[in-house]
Design an enzyme around this catalytic site. Structure first.
Site, PDB file in Angstrom:
ATOM      1  N   GLN A 178       5.030   1.766   2.142  1.00 26.59           N
ATOM      2  CA  GLN A 178       5.995   2.864   2.298  1.00 26.59           C
ATOM      3  C   GLN A 178       7.402   2.369   2.580  1.00 26.59           C
ATOM      4  O   GLN A 178       8.299   3.183   2.812  1.00 26.59           O
ATOM      5  CB  GLN A 178       5.549   3.801   3.438  1.00 26.59           C
ATOM      6  CG  GLN A 178       4.204   4.466   3.232  1.00 26.59           C
ATOM      7  CD  GLN A 178       4.222   5.535   2.143  1.00 26.59           C
ATOM      8  OE1 GLN A 178       5.284   5.899   1.603  1.00 26.59           O
ATOM      9  NE2 GLN A 178       3.054   6.056   1.793  1.00 26.59           N
ATOM     10  N   ASP A 216       2.034  -4.215   5.929  1.00 25.21           N
ATOM     11  CA  ASP A 216       1.730  -3.218   4.904  1.00 25.21           C
ATOM     12  C   ASP A 216       3.059  -2.540   4.564  1.00 25.21           C
ATOM     13  O   ASP A 216       3.571  -1.732   5.340  1.00 25.21           O
ATOM     14  CB  ASP A 216       0.714  -2.218   5.455  1.00 25.21           C
ATOM     15  CG  ASP A 216       0.442  -1.080   4.475  1.00 25.21           C
ATOM     16  OD1 ASP A 216       1.175  -0.950   3.470  1.00 25.21           O
ATOM     17  OD2 ASP A 216      -0.502  -0.302   4.727  1.00 25.21           O
ATOM     18  N   LYS A 225       3.977   3.792  -5.910  1.00 25.79           N
ATOM     19  CA  LYS A 225       4.844   4.503  -4.964  1.00 25.79           C
ATOM     20  C   LYS A 225       6.308   4.121  -5.158  1.00 25.79           C
ATOM     21  O   LYS A 225       7.166   4.446  -4.355  1.00 25.79           O
ATOM     22  CB  LYS A 225       4.420   4.190  -3.525  1.00 25.79           C
ATOM     23  CG  LYS A 225       3.048   4.745  -3.144  1.00 25.79           C
ATOM     24  CD  LYS A 225       2.774   4.493  -1.680  1.00 25.79           C
ATOM     25  CE  LYS A 225       1.295   4.527  -1.345  1.00 25.79           C
ATOM     26  NZ  LYS A 225       0.688   5.830  -1.431  1.00 25.79           N
ATOM     27  N   HIS A 272      -2.587   3.093   7.992  1.00 29.47           N
ATOM     28  CA  HIS A 272      -3.325   3.712   6.881  1.00 29.47           C
ATOM     29  C   HIS A 272      -4.699   3.033   6.817  1.00 29.47           C
ATOM     30  O   HIS A 272      -4.834   1.864   7.186  1.00 29.47           O
ATOM     31  CB  HIS A 272      -2.529   3.431   5.604  1.00 29.47           C
ATOM     32  CG  HIS A 272      -3.030   4.084   4.362  1.00 29.47           C
ATOM     33  ND1 HIS A 272      -4.125   3.620   3.667  1.00 29.47           N
ATOM     34  CD2 HIS A 272      -2.580   5.154   3.663  1.00 29.47           C
ATOM     35  CE1 HIS A 272      -4.316   4.366   2.590  1.00 29.47           C
ATOM     36  NE2 HIS A 272      -3.398   5.320   2.573  1.00 29.47           N
TER      37      HIS A 272
HETATM   38  N1  PLP Z   1      -0.661   1.634   3.039  1.00 26.21           N
HETATM   39  C1  PLP Z   1       0.088   2.727   3.234  1.00 26.21           C
HETATM   40  C2  PLP Z   1       1.003   2.790   4.416  1.00 26.21           C
HETATM   41  C3  PLP Z   1       0.013   3.781   2.326  1.00 26.21           C
HETATM   42  O1  PLP Z   1       0.752   4.879   2.516  1.00 26.21           O
HETATM   43  C4  PLP Z   1      -0.845   3.670   1.207  1.00 26.21           C
HETATM   44  C5  PLP Z   1      -0.986   4.778   0.236  1.00 26.21           C
HETATM   45  O2  PLP Z   1      -0.971   5.934   0.579  1.00 26.21           O
HETATM   46  C6  PLP Z   1      -1.602   2.502   1.053  1.00 26.21           C
HETATM   47  C7  PLP Z   1      -1.478   1.500   1.980  1.00 26.21           C
HETATM   48  C8  PLP Z   1      -2.525   2.302  -0.119  1.00 26.21           C
HETATM   49  O3  PLP Z   1      -1.759   1.975  -1.218  1.00 26.21           O
HETATM   50  P1  PLP Z   1      -2.368   1.702  -2.688  1.00 26.21           P
HETATM   51  O4  PLP Z   1      -2.542   3.039  -3.310  1.00 26.21           O
HETATM   52  O5  PLP Z   1      -1.285   0.899  -3.355  1.00 26.21           O
HETATM   53  O6  PLP Z   1      -3.624   0.935  -2.542  1.00 26.21           O
END
Ligand code: PLP
Length: 428
Positions: free
Chosen positions: A219, A216, A242, A139
């Site tokens: 998800q 990260d 999420k 991401h």
């Molecule tokens: N990393 C991944 C794999 C994501 O799917 C997302 C959000 O879509 C993020 C990071 C960003 O998350 P946040 O909204 O908590 O900053």
């Protein structure tokens, strides 16, 4: 510590119970909503999840009867707010496998947590001779902070490729590691392909080469039990929204000795022990990284969300979502003209991205909306991955434990209707 809110009692995740979504759906007021006079089918959970009453109630209760700024006032309300905030930190410690309070930094989200590491650890430790390994399925939140770090320091970024079936190419990864590799930053679950990456194996391999690893987990932590010490991760980032929690709250886990060695990221009140005209002395962990008024109401909402998820059972959630993914992949792949991206259902989380031949992903999402079905279309903040897939945009259905098999059938039928509309239009 602290006093408890009106949270769901949290039995442990020891036993996997078969999950019945109908037992939980009534806790989510929004799921009863009608869209275009049809029942809402909410399949956009990888973007954000809906909130149960218990989470809203925990935050309301704080605002209504215990609200004052934390850590600063010596009065009852401030103490009550502070107790709840710090109890929320304890809840996160338990969720991640019993880590210590100093290792839990509250941030505004996953993105901020990763930026914290890139700025604080990165600026201190990375030089132009170093390499940072990312994967093609990251991401943007786990790409751009490292590109910014590379621009500041002259370090290089290298990309671990993916295979055509949407797995990380681990053989390539092994050959890319070298004494120059200082960090491997990798997602636990792809937000597009649903791929579940072998985190323990990646971390063991990276550590053997002397590199640190940032996971990260945006998800993964909302959907499956996680013990960051079993992973042996150096840093783990995830967010509240999420996982049934509110927006504006996230967590950075870091190994204590690493966090202790890192300079503060944001400066201001709350993160200092002493300030003089000549300079400041930073506070101890975790305050050192929590400048300003922290999102303490949101942290309490996150704790209520964690309690709720544990009452459902994270292991059951993981199993159930895999069943939903299997159902979706079986049903959608049987529709001619629908292409699904990513690995087989047994090897993925509840995320299914697809394309319909001859129909742009945005049109798919727009037509599905007419049926009350909420999905996402676009690059899902993963442009390098979409370039690798050769698809500028995909349509993405993503599930949570409150989704039902009937909703997946509704998705499939609406896709079939979409194809009919486009075929008719082409004939005109
Ligand atoms: N990393 C991944 C794999 C994501 O799917 C997302 C959000 O879509 C993020 C990071 C960003 O998350 P946040 O909204 O908590 O900053």
């Amino acid at each position: 510590m602290g006093e408890s809110t009106s949270r769901t009692d949290a039995p442990s995740d020891q036993q996997t119970q078969p999950l019945n979504p109908d037992r939980w759906r009534s806790d989510f007021p929004i799921l009863a909503k009608q869209i275009h006079k049809l029942p809402l089918v909410y399949l956009d959970n990888a973007a954000t999840t809906q909130k149960p009453r218990q989470v809203l109630a925990a935050m309301d209760e704080l605002y209504e009867s215990k609200y004052a700024n934390v850590h600063r006032g010596i009065h009852v309300l401030s103490e009550e707010s502070t107790d709840l905030f710090e109890a929320a930190r304890d809840t996160v410690c338990r969720l991640l496998g019993g880590i210590s309070r100093e290792e839990v930094i509250f941030t505004r989200g996953t993105t901020e947590a990763i930026n914290l590491v890139a700025r604080s650890w990165g600026d201190k430790n990375i030089t132009e001779d170093d390499e940072i390994l990312l994967t093609e399925m990251e991401h943007h939140a786990n790409i751009v902070p490292w590109q910014q770090l590379a621009a500041r320091t002259g370090a290089s970024i290298r990309w671990i490729p993916i295979t055509d079936d949407g797995h990380l190419d681990l053989e390539a990864f092994n050959t890319m590691l070298s004494p120059r590799t200082k960090l491997v930053a990798v997602t636990a679950v792809s937000n597009v392909l649903g791929t579940i990456n072998p985190i323990e194996q990646i971390i063991t391999t990276a550590h053997a080469a002397g590199a640190l690893v940032l996971i990260d987990a945006a998800q993964s932590i909302p959907h499956t039990p996680t013990d960051v010490r079993v992973w042996d991760a150096d840093f783990v980032a995830f967010g509240g929204h999420k996982m049934l929690g509110p927006t504006g709250i996230g967590v950075l886990y870091g190994k204590r000795q690493l966090l202790e060695s890192m300079p503060p990221f944001v400066g201001g009140g709350g993160m200092i022990r002493r300030v003089r005209k000549e300079g400041f002395e930073a506070a101890d962990l975790p305050d050192k990284f929590e400048a300003g008024t922290p999102p303490f109401v949101e942290a309490v909402g996150l704790a209520a969300a964690i309690d709720y998820l544990q009452s459902v059972g994270l292991e059951s959630i993981a199993d159930y979502e895999q069943q939903l993914a299997t159902l979706a992949i079986d049903r959608l792949s049987a529709i001619e003209g629908v292409d699904i991206f990513g690995p087989p259902a047994a090897e993925r989380a509840g995320i299914v991205s697809f394309q319909i031949e001859g129909v742009h992903a945005h049109d798919v999402a727009q037509i599905l909306d007419r049926y009350g079905i909420a999905i996402r279309a676009g690059h899902h903040c993963a442009m390098p991955l979409h370039l690798r897939l050769g698809a500028p945009a995909t349509a993405r259905a993503s599930f949570y434990f409150y989704n039902t098999p009937a909703e997946i059938e509704a998705l499939a039928e609406a896709i079939e209707e979409t194809q009919k509309v486009f075929r008719k239009n082409r004939k005109k």
